[in-house]
Design a protein around this motif. Structure first.
Motif, PDB file in Angstrom:
ATOM      1  N   ALA A 103      36.333  37.560  37.394  1.00 13.24           N
ATOM      2  CA  ALA A 103      35.866  38.753  37.133  1.00 13.24           C
ATOM      3  C   ALA A 103      36.551  40.016  37.428  1.00 13.24           C
ATOM      4  O   ALA A 103      37.536  39.857  38.057  1.00 13.24           O
ATOM      5  N   PHE A 104      36.693  40.959  36.456  1.00 13.71           N
ATOM      6  CA  PHE A 104      37.347  42.086  36.377  1.00 13.71           C
ATOM      7  C   PHE A 104      36.775  42.947  37.072  1.00 13.71           C
ATOM      8  O   PHE A 104      35.418  43.365  36.946  1.00 13.71           O
ATOM      9  N   ASP A 105      37.192  43.622  37.983  1.00 17.49           N
ATOM     10  CA  ASP A 105      36.657  45.020  38.567  1.00 17.49           C
ATOM     11  C   ASP A 105      36.131  45.812  37.429  1.00 17.49           C
ATOM     12  O   ASP A 105      36.780  46.372  36.492  1.00 17.49           O
ATOM     13  N   PRO A 106      34.998  46.457  37.519  1.00 17.10           N
ATOM     14  CA  PRO A 106      34.463  47.523  36.770  1.00 17.10           C
ATOM     15  C   PRO A 106      35.485  48.831  36.637  1.00 17.10           C
ATOM     16  O   PRO A 106      35.660  49.190  35.446  1.00 17.10           O
ATOM     17  N   TYR A 115      38.867  39.311  40.570  1.00 17.62           N
ATOM     18  CA  TYR A 115      38.525  38.348  41.406  1.00 17.62           C
ATOM     19  C   TYR A 115      38.328  36.902  40.971  1.00 17.62           C
ATOM     20  O   TYR A 115      38.187  36.721  39.541  1.00 17.62           O
ATOM     21  N   LEU A 116      38.638  35.873  41.753  1.00 16.21           N
ATOM     22  CA  LEU A 116      38.661  34.569  41.246  1.00 16.21           C
ATOM     23  C   LEU A 116      37.933  33.895  42.275  1.00 16.21           C
ATOM     24  O   LEU A 116      37.870  34.008  43.418  1.00 16.21           O
ATOM     25  N   PHE A 135      42.546  40.024  43.751  1.00 13.93           N
ATOM     26  CA  PHE A 135      43.923  40.009  43.312  1.00 13.93           C
ATOM     27  C   PHE A 135      44.263  41.044  42.780  1.00 13.93           C
ATOM     28  O   PHE A 135      43.199  41.973  42.352  1.00 13.93           O
ATOM     29  N   GLN A 136      45.666  41.204  42.515  1.00 14.85           N
ATOM     30  CA  GLN A 136      45.869  42.743  41.807  1.00 14.85           C
ATOM     31  C   GLN A 136      46.854  42.449  40.431  1.00 14.85           C
ATOM     32  O   GLN A 136      47.584  41.534  40.624  1.00 14.85           O
TER      33      GLN A 136
END
Length: 501
Positions: A103-106, A115-116, A135-136
């Motif tokens: 999922a990607f941060d909004p 996020y994984l 993660f980044q």
């Protein structure tokens, strides 16, 4: 290409598709006019696709083996180098473990956080540990992740290697900003029983464990730290897990939010008899629903192992369940909210990994849900496959997913392909015609991915159209055509027609 000095003027456009307004609240007609196109192939164990908010030019393909690849939707090609590769951290990537969710941060466009959900070796039972980690993206390359900066937000052990759940996602609901939802299985084995399954009732009915649940945590978009939302059902409890948002689930492998209504749809894999679709309504933002496993499988008492029984107090039935003569492993999907297939608008599209016994070919299904009743259940597999171009067949769908335009894709773990659901007809519409500083015109529109089109135009205001060039739609269906002669024909009109071989 677009220029900063471009003056955009909307002209009258021809070849525009007629939009039939339809939503799941009011429509229950037969789904028609659908097809599929293969957009990626040659992938080992593709498990999911997603995209950062607003990033309409890239599709991120998650593989169970620990890699994430970027599909360039402009070129239709995969980037040579994976976005990330964490295979060395994982437990076995066969069966139901490995890299399971993303999922990607909004606020990904500004903070670069994603996020994984994946399983690593070890744990209290020696059968793996789930990490939900942040993660980044790399500072200097938007197509490469920095995997050295893992921040583990949540971890829990598995009694067995199956029923790991794996879906994670952010909510689009108002007032639910930056709350991350995490689907967890009951721990594995049969009947939610055995070592590591808390009695009485099993893990799914016991709220001292994170297993068999839908969890919710809040992630600060700036610091990246996790906390418990104050309206979680067990917020402040010293005995029950505060991360729990809903419970009574067996193996909710895939879930989603309807971006139109805010409802959460959960595909919960059944045991020996029934597969089910559960819904959590946006009118109850605090959650607390009990979806009744292990007492209930679908809408019936669990028929094996002596664990079935009547509905528990406050239990919530699925909105839809089906027998194994229809399919054996439900894969939750999405309510379609894209623009390319108006007739599909508001329809829930989901899958079954195996299809009916004794077959082993998966299926794609649809249904409508009006907030009270599910209806119009259809098997649309034969409308999508074999694909019109290439004649590709569906084998084992592992997930559906959305791009940033909310168009739908299917990952096929059985043959390593990714498909996009598209209109059956190759029709296209022109959205804008913009005047460029050099007097040329940029014609922009939307068609079927990878289809070829002839751009036709008139001479000034003359009614007759004639061909002026050809284009091929990109992976997201968009196309552009620069008319270098536009300045010679004031008031020229355009249309796009499918190019014949």
């Amino acid at each position: 290409m677009r220029g900063d000095g471009m003056k955009r003027i909307r002209w009258i456009c021809f070849g525009i598709c007629i939009l039939a307004v339809c939503s799941s609240e009011i429509c229950a007609q037969a789904v028609s006019g659908l097809s599929a196109v293969r957009v990626a192939s040659g992938l080992t164990q593709p498990l999911f696709v997603t995209a950062p908010p607003g990033d309409t030019r890239r599709l991120f393909i998650v593989r169970q083996t620990g890699q994430v690849h970027i599909l360039n939707l402009a070129t239709g090609k995969l980037n040579t180098t994976p976005f990330l590769d964490i295979h060395a951290r994982l437990t076995s990537t066969s069966g139901e473990q490995g890299l399971l969710g993303m999922a990607f941060d909004p606020n990904y466009a500004t903070n670069g956080k994603f996020y994984l959900n994946f399983t690593v070796p070890g744990g209290a039972f020696g059968n793996g540990v789930t990490h939900v980690s942040q993660f980044q993206v790399s500072a200097g390359n938007p197509d490469i992740a920095n995997t050295s900066n893992e921040r583990v937000l949540l971890r829990f052990s598995h009694p067995e290697v199956n029923h790991n759940g794996g879906w994670i996602g952010f909510s689009p609901r108002t007032g639910d900003d930056h709350n991350l939802y995490i689907a967890t299985g009951d721990g594995g084995s049969a009947n939610d029983q055995g070592i590591g399954h808390i009695e009485p009732g099993g893990n799914a009915q016991n709220n001292t464990t994170l297993l068999g649940k839908m969890l919710r945590i809040h992630v600060n978009p700036i610091t990246g730290t996790a906390s418990i939302p104050s309206n979680n059902p067990f917020f402040g409890s010293s005995t029950l897990r505060q991360e729990i948002w809903a419970f009574g689930l067996r193996n909710p492998f895939r879930a989603s939010f309807d971006r139109g209504t805010g409802r959460m749809f959960i595909g919960d894999v059944g045991q020996n008899t029934r597969e089910e679709i559960d819904v959590q309504r946006a009118t109850n933002p605090g959650g607390g629903e009990n979806y009744e496993w292990r007492l209930r499988e679908g809408k019936i008492a669990t028929p094996t192992g002596g664990v079935g029984g009547p509905r528990p107090p406050g239990g919530v039935d699925p909105i839809f369940d089906y027998p194994h003569s229809t399919g054996q492993t439900v894969i939750g999907g999405y309510v379609y909210r894209g623009n390319q297939i108006p007739a599909l608008q508001g329809t829930y599209v989901f899958a079954d990994y195996l299809g009916p016994e004794p077959g082993s070919q998966g299926k794609i299904f649809t249904l409508n849900y009006n907030g009270a009743t599910a209806s119009n259940f259809q098997n649309i597999t034969s409308k999508l496959f074999p694909t019109r171009v290439g004649g590709y067949m569906l084998k084992n769908p592992s997930s559906l997913g959305e791009d940033a335009n909310r168009e739908l894709y299917i990952t096929d773990i059985g043959n390593g392909n990714v498909y996009k659901i598209v209109p059956a007809a190759a029709s296209a519409h022109i959205d804008t015609v913009a005047t460029l500083p050099n007097g040329h015109a940029m014609v922009e529109g939307l068609g079927v991915p990878f289809e070829a089109y002839t751009i036709e135009a008139t001479a000034s205001l003359a009614p007759a159209f004639f061909p002026i060039g050809t284009i091929t739609a990109e992976g997201d269906g968009r196309f552009e055509f620069e008319d270098i002669y536009a300045g010679n024909f004031p008031g020229r009109q355009y249309r796009a027609t499918p190019r014949t071989p």
